[in-house]
Design a protein around this motif. Structure first.
Motif, PDB file in Angstrom:
ATOM      1  N   LEU A 121       0.857  -1.181   0.000  1.00 44.09           N
ATOM      2  CA  LEU A 121       0.000   0.000   0.000  1.00 44.09           C
ATOM      3  C   LEU A 121       0.897   1.237   0.000  1.00 44.09           C
ATOM      4  O   LEU A 121       1.619   1.485   0.961  1.00 44.09           O
ATOM      5  CB  LEU A 121      -0.895  -0.010   1.239  1.00 44.09           C
ATOM      6  CG  LEU A 121      -1.928   1.094   1.357  1.00 44.09           C
ATOM      7  CD1 LEU A 121      -2.932   1.029   0.214  1.00 44.09           C
ATOM      8  CD2 LEU A 121      -2.656   0.981   2.680  1.00 44.09           C
ATOM      9  N   LYS A 173      -2.334   5.559   1.457  1.00 50.11           N
ATOM     10  CA  LYS A 173      -2.584   5.603   2.905  1.00 50.11           C
ATOM     11  C   LYS A 173      -3.085   6.982   3.304  1.00 50.11           C
ATOM     12  O   LYS A 173      -4.016   7.110   4.093  1.00 50.11           O
ATOM     13  CB  LYS A 173      -1.302   5.295   3.687  1.00 50.11           C
ATOM     14  CG  LYS A 173      -0.876   3.850   3.652  1.00 50.11           C
ATOM     15  CD  LYS A 173       0.399   3.676   4.465  1.00 50.11           C
ATOM     16  CE  LYS A 173       0.969   2.286   4.357  1.00 50.11           C
ATOM     17  NZ  LYS A 173       2.207   2.131   5.137  1.00 50.11           N
ATOM     18  N   HIS A 202      -7.680   1.673   1.518  1.00 47.07           N
ATOM     19  CA  HIS A 202      -7.190   0.375   1.963  1.00 47.07           C
ATOM     20  C   HIS A 202      -8.259  -0.640   1.633  1.00 47.07           C
ATOM     21  O   HIS A 202      -9.401  -0.281   1.345  1.00 47.07           O
ATOM     22  CB  HIS A 202      -6.898   0.380   3.472  1.00 47.07           C
ATOM     23  CG  HIS A 202      -8.077   0.759   4.293  1.00 47.07           C
ATOM     24  ND1 HIS A 202      -9.028  -0.141   4.701  1.00 47.07           N
ATOM     25  CD2 HIS A 202      -8.475   1.971   4.747  1.00 47.07           C
ATOM     26  CE1 HIS A 202      -9.959   0.479   5.385  1.00 47.07           C
ATOM     27  NE2 HIS A 202      -9.641   1.771   5.436  1.00 47.07           N
ATOM     28  N   VAL A 223      -3.535  -2.953   3.267  1.00 45.75           N
ATOM     29  CA  VAL A 223      -3.962  -2.247   4.469  1.00 45.75           C
ATOM     30  C   VAL A 223      -2.792  -1.494   5.087  1.00 45.75           C
ATOM     31  O   VAL A 223      -1.637  -1.843   4.874  1.00 45.75           O
ATOM     32  CB  VAL A 223      -4.567  -3.230   5.506  1.00 45.75           C
ATOM     33  CG1 VAL A 223      -5.870  -3.812   4.993  1.00 45.75           C
ATOM     34  CG2 VAL A 223      -3.604  -4.336   5.856  1.00 45.75           C
ATOM     35  N   ALA A 224      -3.132  -0.475   5.880  1.00 46.69           N
ATOM     36  CA  ALA A 224      -2.117   0.383   6.492  1.00 46.69           C
ATOM     37  C   ALA A 224      -1.422  -0.296   7.662  1.00 46.69           C
ATOM     38  O   ALA A 224      -0.364   0.146   8.083  1.00 46.69           O
ATOM     39  CB  ALA A 224      -2.745   1.690   6.951  1.00 46.69           C
TER      40      ALA A 224
END
Length: 158
Positions: A61, A66, A71, A135-136
């Motif tokens: 990512l 972000k 996400h 995803v973060a």
């Protein structure tokens, strides 16, 4: 009567709601089913040894995504051929962020696999699905709340 009416309205809303990650039907177009796709789908019942990932890029990512709060999970499906490459790759489940979908699609296409084999050891082209969690809170150390930073929390809340 009030609770019953709320239950009916809630049930109706659930029936009309789009499942998460799917595009609305007026925007979605079904991909063409080619002869190769039909053959690879039919081969699934013949698999004795499933394809496995040999090597490929890690879908990451980017910081810019972000910062935008993007996400999600993307699932790519495609044909793993007898040469171990993925062809006819397409998005099965979208993240609803086109940039993330492209990152996952590019990673899937660049991945090399061991081909599937039947009971006689013959190589088979088969359709597979590859999930990507962009995803973060994921890093080289793993995935989870310990990887979720205060900085990312602030971005997500903004």
């Amino acid at each position: 009567w009030g609770i019953t009416m709320l239950r009916i309205l809630f049930a109706a809303a659930l029936l009309t709601a789009q499942p998460a990650g799917e595009m609305p039907t007026e925007e979605a177009t079904a991909p063409a089913v080619t002869a190769a796709w039909s053959e690879a789908t039919a081969n699934r019942s013949r698999i004795k040894v499933a394809p496995t990932v040999i090597d490929g890029p890690r879908a990451e990512l980017p910081e810019a995504e972000k910062a935008l709060g993007h996400h999600g999970r993307v699932v790519i499906e495609g044909i793993v051929g007898t040469d171990g490459t993925m062809t006819e790759a397409r998005i099965r489940q979208t993240s609803n962020a086109p940039a993330l979908d492209k990152i996952a699609l590019d990673a899937a296409i660049a991945t090399s696999f061991t081909p599937a084999k039947d009971a006689d050891g013959q190589l088979l082209p088969v359709v597979i699905a590859m999930p990507f969690d962009l995803v973060a809170y994921k890093s080289e150390q793993g995935m989870g709340i310990l990887q979720y930073t205060c900085e990312q929390f602030v971005r997500d809340m903004d």
